[in-house]
Design an enzyme around this catalytic site. Structure first.
Site, PDB file in Angstrom:
ATOM      1  N   MET A 237       0.853  -1.201   0.000  1.00  0.00           N
ATOM      2  CA  MET A 237       0.000   0.000   0.000  1.00  0.00           C
ATOM      3  C   MET A 237       0.885   1.247   0.000  1.00  0.00           C
ATOM      4  O   MET A 237       1.112   1.883   1.036  1.00  0.00           O
ATOM      5  CB  MET A 237      -0.937  -0.021   1.207  1.00  0.00           C
ATOM      6  CG  MET A 237      -1.827  -1.250   1.261  1.00  0.00           C
ATOM      7  SD  MET A 237      -3.055  -1.227   2.597  1.00  0.00           S
ATOM      8  CE  MET A 237      -1.988  -1.276   4.038  1.00  0.00           C
ATOM      9  N   ASP A 238       1.345   1.618  -1.178  1.00  0.00           N
ATOM     10  CA  ASP A 238       2.315   2.705  -1.315  1.00  0.00           C
ATOM     11  C   ASP A 238       1.645   3.968  -1.845  1.00  0.00           C
ATOM     12  O   ASP A 238       0.832   3.897  -2.777  1.00  0.00           O
ATOM     13  CB  ASP A 238       3.432   2.268  -2.276  1.00  0.00           C
ATOM     14  CG  ASP A 238       4.592   3.250  -2.288  1.00  0.00           C
ATOM     15  OD1 ASP A 238       4.768   3.981  -1.295  1.00  0.00           O
ATOM     16  OD2 ASP A 238       5.317   3.281  -3.296  1.00  0.00           O
ATOM     17  N   GLY A 239       1.983   5.102  -1.246  1.00  0.00           N
ATOM     18  CA  GLY A 239       1.534   6.383  -1.783  1.00  0.00           C
ATOM     19  C   GLY A 239       0.577   7.156  -0.904  1.00  0.00           C
ATOM     20  O   GLY A 239       0.023   8.180  -1.335  1.00  0.00           O
TER      21      GLY A 239
ATOM     22  N   SER B 125       1.401   3.182  -6.929  1.00  0.00           N
ATOM     23  CA  SER B 125       2.260   4.367  -7.138  1.00  0.00           C
ATOM     24  C   SER B 125       3.317   4.147  -8.216  1.00  0.00           C
ATOM     25  O   SER B 125       4.225   4.959  -8.368  1.00  0.00           O
ATOM     26  CB  SER B 125       2.931   4.823  -5.829  1.00  0.00           C
ATOM     27  OG  SER B 125       4.024   3.987  -5.490  1.00  0.00           O
TER      28      SER B 125
END
Length: 354
Positions: A41-43, A300
């Site tokens: 879960m990036d960004g 992302s």
């Protein structure tokens, strides 16, 4: 009146989208459906900065996105979902930010345990994966409660990786494997201790028709009649030895040599180091509660694994949409599944070869 009409329209539109989604998932289900999807879960912070949001609001938006993507996955028929929530490396961030994330996590854990939450709707079992001893006690207590409360659920599984890195998981698995082997050795020493050796000695002696009690009484008798025995018995024994030759000596030495061999063999096995095998390490992985992922999605646009599931993703395709995590949507999941289905036969061959 206008507000009521807007609510009805919104409800109808939501129902139409739900129907369309189910039809789409029905089509996807014709092909192979992934059993386990993992997400990085990036960004979240970039999303907040991009929209001039307050600190922490990006992660709150990310939690809402997580609930939506979980619903999509479970409707599609995916049983296992893993999310990379907090890395051990994230503890290096500013203490205020770390504490804010811990408080938010505890709040959301309590929220998903509510009666009307997605956990109860889909029968989700929660696993928190990682070195949980690094977390604060309130967060750890909340996680333990969540795992205990959902332990009876078996329809769907959500694995939340927190205070996790793959390297830490590997070190943990090796350490636990060494402990297991040490316990096996200690248990073996107890099972094959002095009583076991003595039992084997007695068995050898009985097998060669030697009565130990008769030997003791014979020794006592020889001590009482030493002079007499030295003249008569000695000559007869010597005559027997000369007559029987090497066969006699070999036969008489068999019980003793057998005992010595067993003692030496026992000593060797005790000193021998047990071998740690691949199955031992995999059994002690944090992620041993779930099969390896079929798809890894990192938002992302980044294509780095960032120390996440390095052991488990050797044959797993990586999908990296440009959307930031709070922006992830249904179409991102659909494209990831279509890509998985297109390469499914090839990936299955690679798994069998590994």
């Amino acid at each position: 009146m206008e507000k009521r009409a807007g609510g009805i329209t919104s409800h109808l539109f939501g129902g139409f989208c739900s129907l369309l989604r189910r039809c789409m998932f029905g089509v996807l289900s014709v092909g192979p459906v992934p059993n386990h999807i993992a997400f990085i879960m990036d960004g979240n912070r970039r999303y907040a900065k991009k929209r001039n949001m307050a600190e922490g609001d990006g992660h709150k938006a990310g939690f809402s996105a997580l609930l939506s993507i979980l619903r999509y996955c479970y409707e599609l028929g995916v049983k296992y979902v893993s999310v990379y929530a907090f890395s051990i490396d994230n503890f290096k961030r500013r203490p205020k930010e770390v504490q804010s994330l811990m408080d938010l996590m505890r709040e959301k854990i309590e929220e998903i345990l509510e009666q009307e939450s997605i956990v109860n709707e889909y029968g989700i079992r929660l696993h928190f994966i990682g070195n949980l001893q690094l977390l604060t006690e309130p967060v750890r207590v909340a996680m333990e409660k969540a795992m205990r409360v959902t332990a009876h659920n078996n329809q769907r599984v959500l694995l939340i990786c927190i205070a996790y890195t793959s390297r830490d998981e590997m070190v943990h698995a090796v350490q636990e494997s060494c402990k297991d082997k040490r316990n096996e050795v200690q248990a073996s020493k107890v099972d094959k201790g002095s009583n076991g050796v003595i039992a084997k000695i007695d068995e050898d002696l009985k097998r060669n028709d030697i009565d130990t009690r008769a030997q003791h009484s014979g020794n006592d008798h020889q001590n009482e009649n030493k002079d007499c025995c030295s003249s008569n018995s000695s000559s007869s024994v010597l005559t027997g030895v000369e007559g029987a030759g090497d066969n006699y000596r070999e036969a008489k030495s068999t019980p003793c040599s057998g005992v010595v061999d067993r003692i030496e063999e026992s000593s060797y096995k005790e000193d021998e180091l047990p071998t740690i095998k691949l199955v031992d390490v995999e059994k002690n992985m944090y992620m041993s509660v779930a099969p390896d992922p079929d798809i890894l999605i990192r938002t992302s646009g980044e294509t780095r694994l960032s120390n996440f599931l390095l052991w488990q993703t050797s044959t797993c395709p990586l999908y990296s949409p440009a959307a930031l995590w709070p922006e992830i949507g249904l179409w991102n999941l659909v494209w990831a599944v279509l890509n998985f289905q297109r390469h499914h036969s090839y990936l299955e061959k690679k798994k069998k070869q590994s």
